[in-house]
Design an enzyme around this catalytic site. Structure first.
Site, PDB file in Angstrom:
ATOM      1  N   CYS A  97       0.906  -1.033  -0.098  1.00 46.36           N
ATOM      2  CA  CYS A  97      -0.096  -0.048  -0.022  1.00 46.36           C
ATOM      3  C   CYS A  97       1.000   1.327   0.022  1.00 46.36           C
ATOM      4  CB  CYS A  97      -0.828   0.096   1.147  1.00 46.36           C
ATOM      5  SG  CYS A  97      -2.098   1.468   1.251  1.00 46.36           S
ATOM      6  N   CYS A 100       0.438   4.857   7.191  1.00 45.98           N
ATOM      7  CA  CYS A 100      -0.226   4.225   8.224  1.00 45.98           C
ATOM      8  C   CYS A 100       0.644   3.577   9.272  1.00 45.98           C
ATOM      9  CB  CYS A 100      -1.574   3.768   8.181  1.00 45.98           C
ATOM     10  SG  CYS A 100      -2.653   4.289   6.841  1.00 45.98           S
ATOM     11  N   CYS A 118     -19.726  -6.347   3.171  1.00 48.29           N
ATOM     12  CA  CYS A 118     -18.808  -4.942   3.673  1.00 48.29           C
ATOM     13  C   CYS A 118     -17.671  -4.917   2.704  1.00 48.29           C
ATOM     14  CB  CYS A 118     -18.453  -5.185   5.162  1.00 48.29           C
ATOM     15  SG  CYS A 118     -17.605  -4.001   5.817  1.00 48.29           S
ATOM     16  N   ARG A 169     -18.009  -3.069  17.701  1.00 43.32           N
ATOM     17  CA  ARG A 169     -17.386  -4.393  17.531  1.00 43.32           C
ATOM     18  C   ARG A 169     -15.929  -4.499  18.241  1.00 43.32           C
ATOM     19  NH1 ARG A 169     -16.925  -4.272  12.221  1.00 43.32           N
ATOM     20  NH2 ARG A 169     -19.228  -5.207  12.264  1.00 43.32           N
ATOM     21  N   CYS A 224     -16.778  -9.268   5.300  1.00 43.38           N
ATOM     22  CA  CYS A 224     -16.010  -7.919   5.187  1.00 43.38           C
ATOM     23  C   CYS A 224     -14.762  -8.229   4.299  1.00 43.38           C
ATOM     24  CB  CYS A 224     -15.663  -7.417   6.280  1.00 43.38           C
ATOM     25  SG  CYS A 224     -14.980  -5.867   6.263  1.00 43.38           S
ATOM     26  N   CYS A 274       0.382   0.005  10.469  1.00 43.79           N
ATOM     27  CA  CYS A 274      -0.225  -1.036   9.593  1.00 43.79           C
ATOM     28  C   CYS A 274       0.962  -2.099   8.689  1.00 43.79           C
ATOM     29  CB  CYS A 274      -0.960  -0.452   8.256  1.00 43.79           C
ATOM     30  SG  CYS A 274      -1.768  -1.473   7.124  1.00 43.79           S
ATOM     31  N   CYS A 278     -19.618   1.796   8.547  1.00 40.60           N
ATOM     32  CA  CYS A 278     -18.799   1.116   9.408  1.00 40.60           C
ATOM     33  C   CYS A 278     -17.627   1.923   9.920  1.00 40.60           C
ATOM     34  CB  CYS A 278     -18.434  -0.426   8.832  1.00 40.60           C
ATOM     35  SG  CYS A 278     -17.184  -1.054  10.168  1.00 40.60           S
TER      36      CYS A 278
HETATM   37  N1  SAM Z   1      -6.571   0.622   3.116  1.00 39.74           N
HETATM   38  C1  SAM Z   1      -7.958   0.796   3.484  1.00 39.74           C
HETATM   39  C2  SAM Z   1      -8.091   1.798   4.755  1.00 39.74           C
HETATM   40  O1  SAM Z   1      -6.941   2.040   5.165  1.00 39.74           O
HETATM   41  O2  SAM Z   1      -9.102   2.155   4.868  1.00 39.74           O
HETATM   42  C3  SAM Z   1      -8.551  -0.631   4.168  1.00 39.74           C
HETATM   43  C4  SAM Z   1      -7.749  -1.672   4.962  1.00 39.74           C
HETATM   44  S1  SAM Z   1      -7.087  -1.168   6.573  1.00 39.74           S
HETATM   45  C5  SAM Z   1      -6.072  -2.063   6.961  1.00 39.74           C
HETATM   46  C6  SAM Z   1      -8.396  -1.051   7.777  1.00 39.74           C
HETATM   47  C7  SAM Z   1      -8.248  -0.655   9.158  1.00 39.74           C
HETATM   48  O3  SAM Z   1      -7.655  -1.801   9.892  1.00 39.74           O
HETATM   49  C8  SAM Z   1      -7.638   0.525   9.502  1.00 39.74           C
HETATM   50  O4  SAM Z   1      -8.139   1.788   9.228  1.00 39.74           O
HETATM   51  C9  SAM Z   1      -7.061   0.211  10.896  1.00 39.74           C
HETATM   52  O5  SAM Z   1      -8.309   0.918  11.813  1.00 39.74           O
HETATM   53  C10 SAM Z   1      -7.035  -1.267  11.023  1.00 39.74           C
HETATM   54  N2  SAM Z   1      -5.679  -1.639  11.395  1.00 39.74           N
HETATM   55  C11 SAM Z   1      -4.843  -1.784  10.467  1.00 39.74           C
HETATM   56  N3  SAM Z   1      -3.783  -2.281  10.844  1.00 39.74           N
HETATM   57  C12 SAM Z   1      -3.944  -2.460  11.934  1.00 39.74           C
HETATM   58  C13 SAM Z   1      -3.361  -3.100  13.457  1.00 39.74           C
HETATM   59  N4  SAM Z   1      -2.289  -3.299  13.410  1.00 39.74           N
HETATM   60  N5  SAM Z   1      -3.797  -3.118  14.435  1.00 39.74           N
HETATM   61  C14 SAM Z   1      -5.061  -2.557  14.609  1.00 39.74           C
HETATM   62  N6  SAM Z   1      -5.937  -2.344  13.785  1.00 39.74           N
HETATM   63  C15 SAM Z   1      -5.331  -2.360  12.380  1.00 39.74           C
HETATM   64  C1  DTB Z   2     -11.453  -2.870  11.235  1.00 44.05           C
HETATM   65  O1  DTB Z   2     -11.851  -1.777  11.917  1.00 44.05           O
HETATM   66  N1  DTB Z   2     -10.470  -3.677  11.676  1.00 44.05           N
HETATM   67  C2  DTB Z   2     -10.381  -4.642  10.595  1.00 44.05           C
HETATM   68  C3  DTB Z   2     -11.363  -4.095   9.723  1.00 44.05           C
HETATM   69  N2  DTB Z   2     -11.874  -2.844   9.862  1.00 44.05           N
HETATM   70  C4  DTB Z   2     -10.975  -4.049   8.158  1.00 44.05           C
HETATM   71  C5  DTB Z   2      -8.790  -4.794  10.074  1.00 44.05           C
HETATM   72  C6  DTB Z   2      -7.940  -5.119  11.478  1.00 44.05           C
HETATM   73  C7  DTB Z   2      -6.641  -5.224  10.914  1.00 44.05           C
HETATM   74  C8  DTB Z   2      -5.776  -5.947  12.178  1.00 44.05           C
HETATM   75  C9  DTB Z   2      -4.089  -6.062  11.380  1.00 44.05           C
HETATM   76  C10 DTB Z   2      -4.173  -7.031  10.252  1.00 44.05           C
HETATM   77  O2  DTB Z   2      -4.538  -8.039  10.498  1.00 44.05           O
HETATM   78  O3  DTB Z   2      -3.388  -6.675   9.311  1.00 44.05           O
HETATM   79 FE1  SF4 Z   3      -2.875   1.262   3.441  1.00 46.93          FE
HETATM   80 FE2  SF4 Z   3      -2.702   0.005   5.767  1.00 46.93          FE
HETATM   81 FE3  SF4 Z   3      -3.086   2.473   5.836  1.00 46.93          FE
HETATM   82 FE4  SF4 Z   3      -5.143   1.179   4.861  1.00 46.93          FE
HETATM   83  S1  SF4 Z   3      -4.372   1.176   7.014  1.00 46.93           S
HETATM   84  S2  SF4 Z   3      -4.337   3.117   3.734  1.00 46.93           S
HETATM   85  S3  SF4 Z   3      -4.056  -0.665   4.147  1.00 46.93           S
HETATM   86  S4  SF4 Z   3      -1.254   1.610   5.005  1.00 46.93           S
END
Ligand code: SAM
Ligand code: DTB
Ligand code: SF4
Length: 325
Positions: free
Chosen positions: A65, A69, A140, A272, A109, A72, A200
């Site tokens: 990506c 973030c 979703c 959730r 989802c 992530c 959501c």
């Molecule tokens: N790229 C899209 C976005 O950022 O909206 C969708 C996927 S992103 C992985 C979805 C959500 O997962 C993020 O907004 C964040 O709240 C959650 N998330 C991602 N990595 C995480 C982590 N290491 N621990 C907890 N929540 C996480």
């Molecule tokens: C949300 O709030 N939590 C989910 C879903 N929406 C997409 C994602 C959590 C991701 C946790 C870290 C991972 O598995 O990469």
């Molecule tokens: Fe990309 Fe992860 Fe940020 Fe979603 S949360 S925009 S997958 S870096």
């Protein structure tokens, strides 16, 4: 004298209570038992207190990506060792959705590690949405920021919910993410709402933010009009190679307080208990349900990290007398 039309006057319609950050901070500061009691009162006024909804996640496009973030695993800017993958083929998505349904999930989802979908990607995702919907599941997706018209295409395909988190308080946002702003997030949320898709939207705690920042995040979520139908509260899952890999774990009771504040301020939303359950004891999860959480991610994987096995959740539901919503 009251006019005959008084019944229809807007003043008699239920209005959404607005919460200031300071008021939510005051909730956070209540004695734990008083806070949980308030959350239970609100929960029981709007929901069956023993019913929990189950959504299953699938990463349909993993890694690589462009965004930065700080939490992530999927950002191409961090060295997490995660391989970039292509969009999954339709057949694999359908098989995963059917397996989720067979295990008892009611919502499926699909998440993609994109800043936002390109038109050709969106066409493949809309086919996935329609196919999953045809299995009798709620749908979703979480695809990042949407362009004009994209939300309508998703709605047309049968999308029920779009996940797009505010993630953290405005004052902390820039510490965690620099490649987009919270204003960008609201812009996409407006497009989703405008297309008639359920919202959501939640956030992450345990990233080193203050209690005030947690309260400010909840105030922002509760201040959305209407509030999101679904509110994921994630505990940071620390990922080696990310800027937040060494974030200190949050006091578990503070996590429970965050759930309780979400429940009190968003009475009719599904709250959730999201990422972080794999690291939580059964007792801590029980406290989260007591604080008003009534939804979980169900299945052994979140997007890239582990979630409790379905069997562990079944056993927990049975020990607590919880039923599937
Ligand atoms: N790229 C899209 C976005 O950022 O909206 C969708 C996927 S992103 C992985 C979805 C959500 O997962 C993020 O907004 C964040 O709240 C959650 N998330 C991602 N990595 C995480 C982590 N290491 N621990 C907890 N929540 C996480
Ligand atoms: C949300 O709030 N939590 C989910 C879903 N929406 C997409 C994602 C959590 C991701 C946790 C870290 C991972 O598995 O990469
Ligand atoms: Fe990309 Fe992860 Fe940020 Fe979603 S949360 S925009 S997958 S870096």
């Amino acid at each position: 004298m009251l006019s005959l039309s008084a019944e229809k006057s807007p003043a008699t319609l239920p209005t959404q209570r607005q919460w200031r950050t300071a008021e939510i901070e005051a909730l956070f500061s209540l004695p734990f038992n008083d806070l949980i009691y308030r959350a239970q009162e609100v929960h029981r006024a709007h929901f069956d207190a023993n019913a929990v909804q189950r959504s299953t996640l699938l990463s349909i496009k993993t890694g690589g990506c462009s965004e930065d973030c700080g939490y992530c695993s999927q950002s191409a800017r961090h060295s997490t060792g995660l391989e970039r993958e292509a969009l999954l083929p339709l057949g694999e998505v359908i098989a995963a959705a059917q397996a989720a349904k067979d295990k008892g999930a009611t919502r499926f989802c699909m998440g993609a590690a994109w800043r936002g979908p390109k038109q050709k990607d969106l066409e493949q995702v809309t086919a996935m949405v329609s196919a999953v919907k045809d299995l009798g599941l709620e749908t979703c997706v979480t695809l990042g920021m949407l362009q004009e018209g994209q939300a309508e295409q998703l709605k047309e395909a049968g999308l029920d919910y779009y996940n797009h988190n505010l993630d953290t308080a405005p004052e902390f946002y820039g510490e965690v993410i620099s490649t987009h702003t919270q204003a960008d997030r609201f812009d996409t949320l407006d497009k989703v709402r405008g297309a008639g898709i359920n919202v959501c939207c939640g956030g992450i705690v345990g990233m080193g933010e203050s209690r005030r920042a947690r309260a400010a995040l909840i105030a922002e979520l509760a201040g959305m009009s209407p509030a999101p139908e679904s509110v994921p509260i994630n505990h940071l899952v620390t990922i080696p190679g990310t800027p937040l890999e060494k974030a200190a774990p949050l006091d578990p009771f503070e996590f429970v307080r965050t759930i309780a504040c979400a429940r009190i301020t968003m009475p009719t939303s599904l709250v959730r208990l999201s990422a972080g359950r794999e690291e939580m004891s059964d007792e801590l999860q029980a406290l989260c349900f007591l604080a008003g959480a009534n939804s979980i991610f169900y299945g052994d994987k979140l997007l890239t990290t582990d979630n409790p096995e379905a069997g562990r959740d079944e056993a927990l539901f049975s020990r607590l007398g919880l039923t599937a919503m």
